[in-house]
Design a protein around this motif. Structure first.
Motif, short mmCIF file in Angstrom:
data_model
loop_
_atom_site.label_atom_id
_atom_site.label_comp_id
_atom_site.label_asym_id
_atom_site.label_seq_id
_atom_site.Cartn_x
_atom_site.Cartn_y
_atom_site.Cartn_z
N VAL A 132 48.47 38.16 72.26
CA VAL A 132 47.13 38.33 72.22
C VAL A 132 46.68 37.26 71.10
O VAL A 132 46.92 37.27 70.03
N SER A 133 45.61 36.52 72.00
CA SER A 133 44.93 35.39 71.00
C SER A 133 44.27 36.01 69.79
O SER A 133 43.91 37.23 69.84
N GLY A 134 44.10 35.11 68.75
CA GLY A 134 43.52 35.54 67.53
C GLY A 134 42.19 36.21 67.92
O GLY A 134 41.22 35.59 68.69
N GLN A 135 41.85 37.39 67.24
CA GLN A 135 40.39 38.15 67.53
C GLN A 135 39.85 38.12 66.11
O GLN A 135 40.66 38.11 64.94
N VAL A 136 38.83 37.58 66.01
CA VAL A 136 37.71 37.43 64.90
C VAL A 136 37.17 38.73 64.50
O VAL A 136 37.08 39.63 65.16
N SER A 137 36.74 38.72 63.26
CA SER A 137 36.20 39.81 62.51
C SER A 137 34.63 39.96 63.09
O SER A 137 33.80 39.28 62.69
N ILE A 138 34.56 41.10 63.96
CA ILE A 138 33.32 41.45 64.09
C ILE A 138 32.93 42.89 63.72
O ILE A 138 33.72 43.86 64.37
N VAL A 139 32.20 43.34 63.14
CA VAL A 139 31.68 44.30 62.34
C VAL A 139 30.38 44.84 62.71
O VAL A 139 29.56 44.04 62.38
N GLY A 140 30.35 45.83 63.35
CA GLY A 140 28.85 46.42 63.51
C GLY A 140 28.14 45.47 64.42
O GLY A 140 26.97 45.50 64.35
N GLY A 141 29.08 44.98 65.36
CA GLY A 141 28.44 44.05 66.38
C GLY A 141 28.03 42.60 65.89
O GLY A 141 27.42 41.66 66.69
N GLN A 142 28.38 42.46 64.72
CA GLN A 142 27.88 41.15 64.18
C GLN A 142 29.22 40.41 63.66
O GLN A 142 29.98 41.32 62.98
N LEU A 143 29.41 39.03 63.67
CA LEU A 143 30.63 38.23 63.01
C LEU A 143 30.59 38.76 61.51
O LEU A 143 29.45 38.50 60.63
N LEU A 144 31.65 39.09 60.81
CA LEU A 144 31.90 39.16 59.45
C LEU A 144 32.15 37.77 59.07
O LEU A 144 33.30 37.17 59.22
N GLY B 161 46.36 32.62 53.96
CA GLY B 161 44.89 32.21 53.37
C GLY B 161 44.71 30.91 53.89
O GLY B 161 45.63 30.05 53.96
N VAL B 162 43.41 30.75 54.39
CA VAL B 162 42.83 29.40 54.95
C VAL B 162 41.74 28.99 54.57
O VAL B 162 40.93 30.02 54.11
N PRO B 163 41.53 27.92 54.38
CA PRO B 163 40.17 27.28 53.56
C PRO B 163 38.79 27.66 54.71
O PRO B 163 37.77 27.75 54.45
N SER B 164 39.13 27.64 55.91
CA SER B 164 38.17 28.27 56.87
C SER B 164 38.49 28.68 58.26
O SER B 164 39.83 28.40 58.60
N LEU B 165 37.76 29.34 58.90
CA LEU B 165 38.08 29.93 60.20
C LEU B 165 37.12 29.45 61.42
O LEU B 165 36.12 29.31 60.96
N PRO B 166 37.53 29.67 62.69
CA PRO B 166 36.27 29.41 63.77
C PRO B 166 35.07 30.30 63.40
O PRO B 166 35.34 31.64 62.83
N LEU B 167 33.94 29.60 63.47
CA LEU B 167 32.66 30.30 63.51
C LEU B 167 32.32 30.95 62.18
O LEU B 167 31.42 31.54 61.96
N GLY B 168 33.37 30.39 60.98
CA GLY B 168 32.84 30.93 59.67
C GLY B 168 33.43 32.42 59.37
O GLY B 168 33.02 32.74 58.30
N VAL B 169 34.03 32.93 60.39
CA VAL B 169 34.44 34.15 60.27
C VAL B 169 35.42 34.50 58.95
O VAL B 169 36.22 33.39 58.43
N ALA B 170 35.55 35.81 58.38
CA ALA B 170 36.31 36.06 57.30
C ALA B 170 37.75 36.19 57.56
O ALA B 170 38.75 36.12 56.70
N VAL B 171 38.00 36.74 58.89
CA VAL B 171 39.50 37.24 59.12
C VAL B 171 39.60 36.86 60.68
O VAL B 171 38.69 37.23 61.47
N GLU B 172 40.84 36.40 61.07
CA GLU B 172 41.29 36.31 62.15
C GLU B 172 42.66 37.08 62.63
O GLU B 172 43.48 36.68 61.59
N VAL B 173 42.95 37.73 63.24
CA VAL B 173 44.40 38.41 63.85
C VAL B 173 44.88 38.22 65.19
O VAL B 173 44.04 38.31 65.93
N ASP B 174 45.91 37.81 65.24
CA ASP B 174 46.51 37.65 66.65
C ASP B 174 47.93 38.75 66.81
O ASP B 174 48.16 39.35 65.65
N ALA B 175 48.21 38.86 67.86
CA ALA B 175 49.49 39.89 68.04
C ALA B 175 50.40 39.68 69.04
O ALA B 175 50.11 38.91 70.23
#
Length: 153
Positions: free
Chosen positions: A36-48, A132-146
């Motif tokens: 599973v490709s990295g999924q970014v933090s979307i909380v309440g329908g908005q990018l975190l 820990g990374v200095p930045s993630l795509p779209l400025g998100v806080a967290v990305e998780v792959d599986a």
């Protein structure tokens, strides 16, 4: 108990599987494994968005990781047709947008890890990376792959 029933029992609702934002596919199934490709933090329908240790709390990071895990499940359901095909969660990779001084990446990643165990029980226990990374795509806080072992259909 089906995984759908377990999700309902936990009060969890899967989001709509997000479309890729670049040149990749959300899930590739090969050799009995779903990657599973990295999924970014979307909380309440908005990018975190934001950085842990700067403008986001540990609790917000954990919530972001949980949201990533739910999206991983949504992507798996879309690709496999049923989450009951999941045999085992093999590995999660958690990437945390954080300052150099922030060292609680494993605690953030626990948001995703604990959700997998809550949903799949023993089969949800997995190997993991939390970095820990200095930045993630779209400025998100967290990305998780599986990587997930799957049963044949």
């Amino acid at each position: 108990m089906s995984i759908e029933a377990k999700l309902a029992e936990l009060g969890l609702t899967l989001p709509e599987a997000a479309a890729p934002v670049a040149a990749y596919v959300p899930v590739v199934v090969a050799g009995g494994l779903a990657h599973v490709s990295g999924q970014v933090s979307i909380v309440g329908g908005q990018l975190l968005k934001g950085r842990l240790g700067e403008d986001l709390t540990l609790e917000q990071g954990v919530e972001g990781a949980q949201a990533c895990a739910l999206m991983i499940l949504a992507q798996l359901k879309a690709a496999l047709g049923s989450l009951d095909r999941v045999e085992r969660v093999v590995k999660l990779g958690a990437f945390v947008n954080s300052t150099a001084a922030f060292t609680d990446q494993p605690k953030v990643a626990n948001g995703a890890s604990e959700l997998m165990v809550a949903v799949f029980g023993e089969a949800g226990k997995h190997a993991r990376s939390a970095v820990g990374v200095p930045s993630l795509p779209l400025g998100v806080a967290v990305e998780v792959d599986a990587i997930v072992a799957v049963r044949a259909d």
